[in-house]
Write a protein that holds these residues in place. Structure first.
Motif, PDB file in Angstrom:
ATOM      1  N   GLU A 128      -7.570  48.952  11.440  1.00  0.00           N
ATOM      2  CA  GLU A 128      -6.933  48.398  10.248  1.00  0.00           C
ATOM      3  C   GLU A 128      -6.548  46.951  10.545  1.00  0.00           C
ATOM      4  O   GLU A 128      -5.950  46.675  11.575  1.00  0.00           O
ATOM      5  CB  GLU A 128      -5.681  49.197   9.873  1.00  0.00           C
ATOM      6  CG  GLU A 128      -6.002  50.636   9.541  1.00  0.00           C
ATOM      7  CD  GLU A 128      -4.777  51.450   9.145  1.00  0.00           C
ATOM      8  OE1 GLU A 128      -3.864  50.886   8.509  1.00  0.00           O
ATOM      9  OE2 GLU A 128      -4.742  52.634   9.473  1.00  0.00           O
ATOM     10  N   ILE A 129      -6.928  46.056   9.644  1.00  0.00           N
ATOM     11  CA  ILE A 129      -6.687  44.624   9.880  1.00  0.00           C
ATOM     12  C   ILE A 129      -5.949  44.008   8.693  1.00  0.00           C
ATOM     13  O   ILE A 129      -6.254  44.285   7.527  1.00  0.00           O
ATOM     14  CB  ILE A 129      -8.027  43.878  10.131  1.00  0.00           C
ATOM     15  CG1 ILE A 129      -8.640  44.360  11.456  1.00  0.00           C
ATOM     16  CG2 ILE A 129      -7.818  42.359  10.162  1.00  0.00           C
ATOM     17  CD1 ILE A 129      -9.954  43.682  11.824  1.00  0.00           C
ATOM     18  N   SER A 130      -4.973  43.139   9.018  1.00  0.00           N
ATOM     19  CA  SER A 130      -4.267  42.319   8.032  1.00  0.00           C
ATOM     20  C   SER A 130      -4.621  40.868   8.305  1.00  0.00           C
ATOM     21  O   SER A 130      -4.743  40.474   9.464  1.00  0.00           O
ATOM     22  CB  SER A 130      -2.753  42.510   8.180  1.00  0.00           C
ATOM     23  OG  SER A 130      -2.052  41.458   7.528  1.00  0.00           O
ATOM     24  N   ILE A 131      -4.790  40.056   7.258  1.00  0.00           N
ATOM     25  CA  ILE A 131      -5.092  38.638   7.512  1.00  0.00           C
ATOM     26  C   ILE A 131      -3.818  37.793   7.526  1.00  0.00           C
ATOM     27  O   ILE A 131      -3.892  36.579   7.724  1.00  0.00           O
ATOM     28  CB  ILE A 131      -6.122  38.040   6.525  1.00  0.00           C
ATOM     29  CG1 ILE A 131      -5.603  38.044   5.091  1.00  0.00           C
ATOM     30  CG2 ILE A 131      -7.457  38.770   6.639  1.00  0.00           C
ATOM     31  CD1 ILE A 131      -6.369  37.069   4.187  1.00  0.00           C
ATOM     32  N   GLY A 132      -2.663  38.393   7.358  1.00  0.00           N
ATOM     33  CA  GLY A 132      -1.428  37.609   7.426  1.00  0.00           C
ATOM     34  C   GLY A 132      -0.284  38.371   6.782  1.00  0.00           C
ATOM     35  O   GLY A 132      -0.506  39.336   6.049  1.00  0.00           O
ATOM     36  N   ASP A 133       0.921  37.894   7.037  1.00  0.00           N
ATOM     37  CA  ASP A 133       2.105  38.598   6.553  1.00  0.00           C
ATOM     38  C   ASP A 133       2.442  38.215   5.125  1.00  0.00           C
ATOM     39  O   ASP A 133       3.450  37.546   4.863  1.00  0.00           O
ATOM     40  CB  ASP A 133       3.289  38.339   7.493  1.00  0.00           C
ATOM     41  CG  ASP A 133       3.088  39.011   8.834  1.00  0.00           C
ATOM     42  OD1 ASP A 133       2.314  39.987   8.904  1.00  0.00           O
ATOM     43  OD2 ASP A 133       3.705  38.567   9.819  1.00  0.00           O
ATOM     44  N   TYR A 134       1.547  38.582   4.224  1.00  0.00           N
ATOM     45  CA  TYR A 134       1.769  38.400   2.796  1.00  0.00           C
ATOM     46  C   TYR A 134       0.951  39.475   2.103  1.00  0.00           C
ATOM     47  O   TYR A 134       0.015  40.016   2.693  1.00  0.00           O
ATOM     48  CB  TYR A 134       1.339  37.002   2.321  1.00  0.00           C
ATOM     49  CG  TYR A 134       0.086  36.517   2.979  1.00  0.00           C
ATOM     50  CD1 TYR A 134       0.132  35.675   4.089  1.00  0.00           C
ATOM     51  CD2 TYR A 134      -1.167  36.941   2.530  1.00  0.00           C
ATOM     52  CE1 TYR A 134      -1.026  35.248   4.722  1.00  0.00           C
ATOM     53  CE2 TYR A 134      -2.327  36.521   3.144  1.00  0.00           C
ATOM     54  CZ  TYR A 134      -2.253  35.681   4.237  1.00  0.00           C
ATOM     55  OH  TYR A 134      -3.400  35.282   4.861  1.00  0.00           O
ATOM     56  N   VAL A 135       1.318  39.786   0.863  1.00  0.00           N
ATOM     57  CA  VAL A 135       0.643  40.884   0.183  1.00  0.00           C
ATOM     58  C   VAL A 135      -0.285  40.338  -0.903  1.00  0.00           C
ATOM     59  O   VAL A 135       0.144  39.616  -1.800  1.00  0.00           O
ATOM     60  CB  VAL A 135       1.667  41.868  -0.430  1.00  0.00           C
ATOM     61  CG1 VAL A 135       0.948  42.995  -1.146  1.00  0.00           C
ATOM     62  CG2 VAL A 135       2.558  42.433   0.666  1.00  0.00           C
ATOM     63  N   LEU A 136      -1.553  40.669  -0.788  1.00  0.00           N
ATOM     64  CA  LEU A 136      -2.549  40.297  -1.789  1.00  0.00           C
ATOM     65  C   LEU A 136      -2.780  41.493  -2.706  1.00  0.00           C
ATOM     66  O   LEU A 136      -2.298  42.594  -2.447  1.00  0.00           O
ATOM     67  CB  LEU A 136      -3.840  39.887  -1.082  1.00  0.00           C
ATOM     68  CG  LEU A 136      -3.678  38.697  -0.125  1.00  0.00           C
ATOM     69  CD1 LEU A 136      -4.869  38.569   0.800  1.00  0.00           C
ATOM     70  CD2 LEU A 136      -3.463  37.429  -0.921  1.00  0.00           C
ATOM     71  N   SER A 137      -3.551  41.269  -3.769  1.00  0.00           N
ATOM     72  CA  SER A 137      -3.777  42.354  -4.735  1.00  0.00           C
ATOM     73  C   SER A 137      -4.772  43.378  -4.227  1.00  0.00           C
ATOM     74  O   SER A 137      -4.966  44.412  -4.846  1.00  0.00           O
ATOM     75  CB  SER A 137      -4.290  41.778  -6.047  1.00  0.00           C
ATOM     76  OG  SER A 137      -3.565  40.649  -6.377  1.00  0.00           O
ATOM     77  N   GLY A 138      -5.461  43.066  -3.151  1.00  0.00           N
ATOM     78  CA  GLY A 138      -6.430  44.007  -2.609  1.00  0.00           C
ATOM     79  C   GLY A 138      -7.085  43.438  -1.375  1.00  0.00           C
ATOM     80  O   GLY A 138      -6.832  42.295  -0.984  1.00  0.00           O
ATOM     81  N   GLY A 139      -7.960  44.233  -0.782  1.00  0.00           N
ATOM     82  CA  GLY A 139      -8.597  43.831   0.471  1.00  0.00           C
ATOM     83  C   GLY A 139      -9.836  42.959   0.303  1.00  0.00           C
ATOM     84  O   GLY A 139     -10.480  42.609   1.296  1.00  0.00           O
ATOM     85  N   GLU A 140     -10.196  42.609  -0.941  1.00  0.00           N
ATOM     86  CA  GLU A 140     -11.429  41.847  -1.159  1.00  0.00           C
ATOM     87  C   GLU A 140     -11.374  40.457  -0.520  1.00  0.00           C
ATOM     88  O   GLU A 140     -12.288  40.086   0.218  1.00  0.00           O
ATOM     89  CB  GLU A 140     -11.741  41.735  -2.660  1.00  0.00           C
ATOM     90  CG  GLU A 140     -12.324  43.008  -3.272  1.00  0.00           C
ATOM     91  CD  GLU A 140     -11.296  44.113  -3.519  1.00  0.00           C
ATOM     92  OE1 GLU A 140     -10.075  43.842  -3.428  1.00  0.00           O
ATOM     93  OE2 GLU A 140     -11.705  45.255  -3.821  1.00  0.00           O
ATOM     94  N   LEU A 141     -10.322  39.684  -0.831  1.00  0.00           N
ATOM     95  CA  LEU A 141     -10.233  38.343  -0.222  1.00  0.00           C
ATOM     96  C   LEU A 141     -10.144  38.442   1.299  1.00  0.00           C
ATOM     97  O   LEU A 141     -10.849  37.713   2.004  1.00  0.00           O
ATOM     98  CB  LEU A 141      -9.070  37.548  -0.836  1.00  0.00           C
ATOM     99  CG  LEU A 141      -9.304  37.120  -2.287  1.00  0.00           C
ATOM    100  CD1 LEU A 141      -8.005  36.594  -2.910  1.00  0.00           C
ATOM    101  CD2 LEU A 141     -10.387  36.066  -2.395  1.00  0.00           C
ATOM    102  N   PRO A 142      -9.313  39.347   1.851  1.00  0.00           N
ATOM    103  CA  PRO A 142      -9.321  39.510   3.314  1.00  0.00           C
ATOM    104  C   PRO A 142     -10.708  39.854   3.869  1.00  0.00           C
ATOM    105  O   PRO A 142     -11.097  39.326   4.913  1.00  0.00           O
ATOM    106  CB  PRO A 142      -8.335  40.660   3.541  1.00  0.00           C
ATOM    107  CG  PRO A 142      -7.380  40.553   2.394  1.00  0.00           C
ATOM    108  CD  PRO A 142      -8.202  40.103   1.222  1.00  0.00           C
ATOM    109  N   ALA A 143     -11.482  40.681   3.190  1.00  0.00           N
ATOM    110  CA  ALA A 143     -12.834  41.011   3.677  1.00  0.00           C
ATOM    111  C   ALA A 143     -13.691  39.746   3.709  1.00  0.00           C
ATOM    112  O   ALA A 143     -14.447  39.522   4.662  1.00  0.00           O
ATOM    113  CB  ALA A 143     -13.477  42.073   2.790  1.00  0.00           C
TER     114      ALA A 143
END
Ligand code: ADE
Length: 252
Positions: A128-143
């Motif tokens: 499981e990976i997070s791109i940073g300590d903020y909450v986005l609307s979904g995993g698309e931008l992180p992917a």
């Protein structure tokens, strides 16, 4: 390398993957990126991918069956990392990108809504990976962030003068300033040293600028950056008071 992405918004990936370095890497056959719509793997006629949470509370939870079916049918007999993008994951860093770039195959699952059924995490996902300590609307931008950071590390992806090895963070430090023509713009001149043609002194100046910039902006990185004994002494003189955790290096 092959990358499979699972999402309920496949259209989000079209233009980011059809430009610049990713586009060229795909055209060169360095990476085969396939985006799969989780909805296509839902069994009911409404192609439902989410449902209300057991125990009540707000929001919706992504159902396990479509995600398992999608990943298992695309994966076939292969074994590969199956990564869920979530703010609860381990933090994405350059070292993580470098490790992922060694894989032959990756699968990325983009979570949405309030979350994903826990059985997906427990029995399907390997990381499981997070791109940073903020909450986005979904995993698309992180992917997309992960694909970009990984693909540019594939041999042949950059294919020009600069290597990814010199980038900020790849060296454990931030990069110093860059300049191009004109030599004077609105009265602001390019540092003379860069025009001296003296390669060794330019390299020394760049290294110094890189150390200074890191000291000013991200002194936390100095603790683990590879540094020579002389550089450590110099950084102390410049006011760095933090720890040095790495063994010293002798190379420039
Ligand atoms: N999904 C929502 N926020 C995220 C984040 N910061 N990193 C990865 N996935 C996410």
């Amino acid at each position: 390398m092959r990358i499979d992405i699972f999402t309920i918004f496949p259209e989000m990936f079209v233009s980011p993957f059809d430009a610049s370095i990713i586009k060229r890497a795909r055209a060169r056959g360095l990476v085969d990126i396939r985006v799969h719509n989780i909805r296509d793997y839902a069994a009911d006629k409404h192609q439902t991918t989410d449902d209300t949470p057991y125990g009540g509370g707000g929001g919706m939870v992504m159902k396990p069956e479509p995600i398992f079916r999608a990943v298992e049918s695309v994966r076939g007999e292969d074994e590969c990392p199956v990564i869920l993008l979530t703010p609860q994951g381990r933090l994405f860093k350059q070292a993580v990108a470098e490790a992922l770039a060694q894989e032959e195959r990756l699968m990325l699952i983009c979570g949405r809504y309030e979350g994903v059924d826990e059985r997906v995490r427990q029995y399907l996902v390997t990381d499981e990976i997070s791109i940073g300590d903020y909450v986005l609307s979904g995993g698309e931008l992180p992917a997309m962030v992960i694909v970009d950071a990984v693909v540019r590390l594939l041999p042949g992806a950059l294919g020009y003068e600069r290597s990814a090895a010199e980038d900020s963070h790849a060296t454990g430090l931030l990069e110093g300033p860059h300049y191009t023509r004109p030599v004077e713009f609105r009265g602001w001149r390019v540092p003379e040293i860069l025009r001296s043609g003296h390669h060794a002194r330019v390299a020394e100046w760049r290294r110094q600028q890189s150390l200074l910039r890191t000291l000013e902006r991200r002194p936390d990185l100095l603790a683990t950056a590879p540094l020579t004994p002389q550089e450590r002494i110099w950084l102390r003189e410049m006011g760095y008071e933090g720890p040095f955790e790495q063994a010293t290096t002798n190379d420039e």
